[in-house]
Design an enzyme around this catalytic site. Structure first.
Site, PDB file in Angstrom:
ATOM      1  N   SER A 197       0.690  -1.307   0.007  1.00 23.32           N
ATOM      2  CA  SER A 197       0.061   0.160  -0.027  1.00 23.32           C
ATOM      3  C   SER A 197       0.655   1.199  -0.048  1.00 23.32           C
ATOM      4  CB  SER A 197      -0.790   0.084   1.261  1.00 23.32           C
ATOM      5  OG  SER A 197      -0.142   0.014   2.497  1.00 23.32           O
ATOM      6  N   ASP A 264       8.854  -4.009  11.040  1.00 21.26           N
ATOM      7  CA  ASP A 264       9.960  -4.049  12.057  1.00 21.26           C
ATOM      8  C   ASP A 264      11.022  -5.120  11.765  1.00 21.26           C
ATOM      9  OD1 ASP A 264       8.832  -1.537  12.653  1.00 21.26           O
ATOM     10  OD2 ASP A 264       8.012  -2.116  14.565  1.00 21.26           O
TER      11      ASP A 264
END
Length: 478
Positions: A197, A264
């Protein structure tokens, strides 16, 4: 792609970015509030976990790599909690304290493994003097193999271009988890890791793979990147590099419980692997495997070297190594659900030697999983004589389980593994030596189930008996 886990202990990584504290309130929900149409959660557990750039640093430390963290915090309980929790997992923190701002905190309320609401406590750090962060980067550069810039658009990376150029001048690769639609601010970075996205917000919606690759390569050229890694959720990851064919890595996730912090984990494993000396393609393979593990956990999480090792060998959900018969049956069932071919062999494997290792490696090549059934001590004694085994069963199984070719090790008490083989019914039954297939214990059961029975040769001159005789002969001379 065959990838070996690197020695992460040799790697040093600096993470710079937006740090935050993730708070979690857990409890059961059994009624609706009379004040509003919302559930009432009776909080019985409270957890605090480092998030944002701090979660990246934790992922790096969890691998055993040297992890340093620079970011902006307030002077408050949240900052103290971050320092304490990160210190516990060997992350070296060097925060810049800003007395006029609170530490960014995100509170999540969960019940029955479902997140009900998230509350954010923050003020942007825009306008804060960047020099203290730049100085901390300069001091760390001689000690690290990679720099991660973790951008959550909270202000810590307001001067990101200076950080990129500082690291590049020192020859340190710069990996960036981007935020927003202005990728121009990351010009010159070694690698960007947007999710799909984020990528399409910059490049436009891509209807085909060809379109995604074409637009991705255009971004690489426009912003002078060394590489672009697009993370695509259930579609895996796509690595784009100038002058190279696209590398697509399919997802390894089995079940997805929570995607919090998955990005992460990806960039943390990427950085640690690069700093440890892996090529970029191998680092991406490891990061993809790690992502498949972490999304199966609830909340921001890390991945250990053992979990990563299991994942890259495709064994995260089935387990590996020494097992009971019942554990083995469950592992085999899961493997078969994925269409994997099961190979099985057996023996005493008293003193493991090169002939054993070569034989097991060749057996493993016949399928996707290798089971080694091992005679118990009593069984070995009946077959080999009163002086055997030299090594007791637990030691023999541990050594076998440590071999790369071996997936599962299981003991049996009988003189032959016929009953065990009939219970497991491998796709391929293998035995080494001069046997005829019909002489092999369990062959009739395997054939009746539509399986194969194969005989593999042992290496000439390699045998446990020869080793024992050599040891005895040498001992008699001394």
């Amino acid at each position: 792609m065959k990838v070996t886990l690197p020695d992460f202990r040799q790697a040093g990584v600096l993470v710079v970015g937006d740090v935050m504290l993730d708070r979690y309130w857990y409890g059961p929900t059994s009624r609706i509030s009379p004040e509003a149409p919302v559930p009432v959660v009776k909080v019985d557990t409270i957890e605090e976990r480092p998030g944002g750039a701090a979660n990246v640093a934790m992922n790096i430390a969890a691998l055993g790599a040297g992890s340093r963290l620079v970011g902006l915090t307030g002077i408050d309980d949240a900052a103290r909690a971050l320092n304490a929790k990160l210190g516990e997992v060997n992350v070296k923190c060097d925060f810049v304290s800003v007395p006029t701002h609170p530490t960014i905190t995100k509170l999540r309320v969960l019940s029955r493994n479902q997140q009900l609401i998230r509350l954010d406590f923050e003020e942007g750090f825009e306008g804060i003097d960047p020099q203290p962060i730049i100085e901390r980067i300069q001091l760390a550069l001689p000690k690290i193999g990679a720099l991660v810039l973790s951008d959550y658009a909270k202000g810590a990376l307001a001067h990101v271009q200076t950080m990129i150029q500082t690291a590049k001048a020192a020859g340190v690769p710069v990996l960036i988890d981007p935020k927003g639609t202005d990728f121009a601010r990351y010009r010159g970075a070694t690698l960007l890791t947007p999710n799909l996205s984020e990528f399409e917000a910059v490049a436009g919606r891509c209807k085909t793979e060809e379109e995604l690759v074409e637009r991705g390569m255009q971004l690489v050229a426009d912003y002078e990147l060394s590489a672009l890694l697009i993370t695509r959720s259930e579609q895996g990851m796509t690595l784009l590099q100038p002058g190279k064919a696209p590398l697509h890595l399919p997802t390894q996730a089995q079940e997805v419980y929570d995607v919090t912090g998955a990005g992460d984990t990806v960039i943390g494993v990427l950085a640690a692997a690069l700093a440890a000396g892996n090529p970029l393609e191998e680092a991406c393979f490891l990061a993809n495997a790690a992502a498949g593990v972490v999304v199966g956990k609830l909340g921001t999480s890390t991945v250990t070297p053992i979990e990563l090792e299991n994942a890259i060998r495709g064994r995260a959900d089935t387990g590996f190594g020494v097992m009971t018969e019942e554990q083995l049956k469950k592992a085999v069932e899961l493997a078969r659900q994925r269409g994997e071919k099961i190979v099985m062999t057996n023996g005493c494997f008293d003193i493991l030697h090169a002939g054993h290792v070569s034989y097991l490696a060749n057996a493993r090549k016949l399928g996707d999983r290798l089971i080694v059934a091992v005679n118990s001590d009593a069984s070995t004694k009946r077959l080999k004589g009163p002086t055997r085994p030299v090594n007791p069963l637990p030691q023999r199984m541990i050594v076998l389980g440590a071999l790369e070719a071996v997936d599962w090790v299981v003991p049996f008490e009988e003189d032959t593994p016929q009953r065990l083989i009939a219970s497991i019914l491998p796709d391929i039954l293998v035995k080494g030596g001069d046997y005829q297939p019909h002489e092999i214990a369990g062959s009739e059961e395997v054939w009746a189930n539509g399986g194969e029975v194969k005989v593999l040769n042992f290496e000439d001159g390699c045998s446990t008996t020869n080793i024992i005789n050599t040891i005895k002969a040498n001992a008699s001379k001394s």
